[in-house]
Design an enzyme around this catalytic site. Structure first.
Site, mmCIF file in Angstrom:
data_model
loop_
_atom_site.group_PDB
_atom_site.id
_atom_site.type_symbol
_atom_site.label_atom_id
_atom_site.label_comp_id
_atom_site.label_asym_id
_atom_site.label_seq_id
_atom_site.Cartn_x
_atom_site.Cartn_y
_atom_site.Cartn_z
ATOM 1 N N SER A 260 0.950 -1.187 0.063
ATOM 2 C CA SER A 260 0.014 0.099 0.017
ATOM 3 C C SER A 260 0.804 1.188 -0.075
ATOM 4 O O SER A 260 2.215 1.045 0.027
ATOM 5 C CB SER A 260 -0.874 0.000 1.318
ATOM 6 O OG SER A 260 -0.149 0.132 2.521
ATOM 7 N N LYS A 261 0.322 2.432 -0.106
ATOM 8 C CA LYS A 261 0.933 3.502 -0.083
ATOM 9 C C LYS A 261 1.843 3.835 0.861
ATOM 10 O O LYS A 261 2.674 4.771 0.877
ATOM 11 C CB LYS A 261 0.298 4.663 -0.457
ATOM 12 C CG LYS A 261 -0.695 5.160 -1.913
ATOM 13 C CD LYS A 261 -1.451 5.997 -2.051
ATOM 14 C CE LYS A 261 -1.906 5.871 -3.623
ATOM 15 N NZ LYS A 261 -2.973 7.187 -3.660
#
Length: 489
Positions: A260-261
């Site tokens: 994920s980011k």
């Protein structure tokens, strides 16, 4: 074997994720290895989440990676024809065929009724499976429900399809990556293939599209395995040839959680913006679950395609190692022709006045700063001291730990005195500094300390590019002015 036709079918609900890019790459490699076709299809049936911005990002990202599709949107400047929302007139025909064959039926259940079924299953600690309450409605019962204003959804009849084409409720297929997989279809339940508003669902539309586009192999993430069983039965119910399926392991973050980011960039466009070369990104992504036969990891996509073997893709999840990607990116940066690199770096140097340098000076600056670059964007923080004329920002610790020392002050005063008479060329500066260091070594000051004093005064740092080349680029007047400012009193 008939013509190999593979596809990548992203949903434009976000920028192209690196996981989708990996799937696209493996499809592309498989097509090239087998002289097949690589098809792009935009699955934009979810109007609320679809955005033209994301469609454009998918196009731009795939093209940037060199994954040019043979068929699909934007080929030859034409947007169509492989965009799901433009194919809605195709899907009802095959719904009717399934209804006529008895492999589908109308379902008039309201969301409230379905929710009640789910709650009952939960209360009984059972996995929810649709009750099939609408399977055998009479025409009179259907007419009455329509009169009440209910619009039916269409459900696929799992049991009838399974019984028609298989000996038991166990459905089995040979996965190109994971080997033999199977599932008891009694656990699936009859699922909706067309919503009450006439919109096709994913598991139905994807079968029609794959069949009509003659897709021979479906290579995608393992999160689709549960969908595959449903899709195989629809293929069979409609008399379509069932493609071969291959499911790729997931890409996980270094901590083995979902990428994920919070771990860093995840979209292809984010990687490009940060200064990753697309060639390096493609090379790295190809190694997520696959290894070249010769063990040589750094190679262009053309060579990877020649060596690619889908049966040797690991069935396990892969770890996205950002450090390894940076290492590979640095390799590709070093291999770039200097003129190409100069152009690519300009977007990261907009805060500096490049017009203050001649082309020869800019070229030399890039030559002496490229070695430690892991990202193109690293250049921004690597070069500020080449600009600013007679001024430079000195790092606080350089001031206190280097420039304020008595021996450093002695070095700087001598540098100004002698430097006034030096011919300011890179070659000559190298010779002069050799002698200069020797003089102070005789006084008991180590060459490292001597150079730290000069570098600290002129660049504001104790580390950086080749010193003589740096002095030459900054110029005599600015170098001596900076040193004078660093001298106390």
């Amino acid at each position: 074997m008939s013509e190999v036709r593979v596809r990548i079918a992203p949903s434009p609900s976000g920028n192209l994720h690196v996981g989708t890019a990996r799937t696209a790459l493996f499809n592309y490699l498989f097509a090239k290895k087998n002289n097949g076709k690589f098809v792009l299809r935009i699955e934009d049936t979810d109007a609320e989440r679809t955005s033209q911005e994301y469609v454009d990002n998918i196009f731009d990202s795939l093209k940037a990676l060199g994954l040019n599709w043979d068929e699909g949107p934007d080929v030859g400047g034409n947007y169509g024809p492989y965009t799901q929302s433009e194919r809605f007139d195709i899907y009802p025909k095959y719904i009717q065929e399934l209804l006529d064959k008895g492999f589908a039926y109308e379902c008039f259940c309201t969301p409230e009724e379905l929710e009640a079924e789910k709650e009952e299953a939960t209360a009984n600690k059972k996995a929810y499976v649709y009750s099939k309450k609408c399977e055998n409605l009479t025409e009179e019962e259907k007419a009455k429900l329509r009169a009440e204003g209910r619009k039916p959804a269409i459900r696929f009849n799992i049991a009838k399809a399974q019984k028609a084409f298989h000996d038991s409720s166990i459905l089995e297929f040979e996965d190109l990556v994971k080997g033999k997989l199977h599932m008891d279809t009694d656990l699936i339940g009859d699922f909706v293939i067309m919503k009450s508003n006439g919109a096709p669902t994913y598991n139905y539309a994807v079968v029609i599209d794959d069949a009509l586009m003659k897709i021979s192999h479906v290579i995608r993430g393992e999160d689709h395995i549960s969908n595959t069983y449903k899709q195989i039965l629809i293929f069979e119910a409609l008399g379509f040839e069932v493609p071969r399926f291959g499911h790729l392991g997931m890409i996980l973050a270094p901590d083995r959680s979902k990428l994920s980011k919070r771990h860093g960039a995840t979209a292809v466009s984010d990687f490009v913006e940060q200064g990753y070369l697309t060639e390096a990104l493609v090379n790295f992504v190809a190694l997520l679950g696959w290894a070249p036969s010769d063990g040589e990891e750094v190679k262009p996509v053309e060579k990877i395609a020649e060596d690619f073997r889908i049966g040797e893709i690991s069935s396990s999840n892969s770890i996205f190692e950002y450090d390894k990607l940076k290492w590979m990116n640095s390799h590709y940066i070093k291999a770039l022709p200097i003129e190409t690199l100069k152009e690519m770096l300009k977007k990261y140097l907009t805060q500096y006045d490049l017009s203050s340098l001649t082309d020869a000076q800019y070229t030399r600056m890039v030559e002496i700063t490229r070695e430690p670059l892991t990202l193109l964007s690293d250049i921004t923080d690597a070069v500020p001291y080449f600009f600013g004329g007679a001024g430079v920002n000195v790092e606080p610790e350089v001031q206190t730990e280097v420039l304020d020392l008595p021996e450093s002050q002695e070095v700087l005063k001598a540098f100004v005195t002698q430097g006034e008479d030096w011919e300011w060329t890179e070659h000559n500066l190298h010779e002069k500094l050799e002698v200069f260091r020797g003089e102070f070594k005789e006084k008991g000051i180590k060459p490292k300390a001597t150079m730290w004093a000069i570098r600290g005064a002129i660049t504001g740092r104790t580390r950086g590019a080749d010193m003589t080349a740096t002095l030459d680029i900054i110029g005599k007047e600015n170098c001596l002015a900076r040193v004078k400012k660093a001298i106390k009193g």
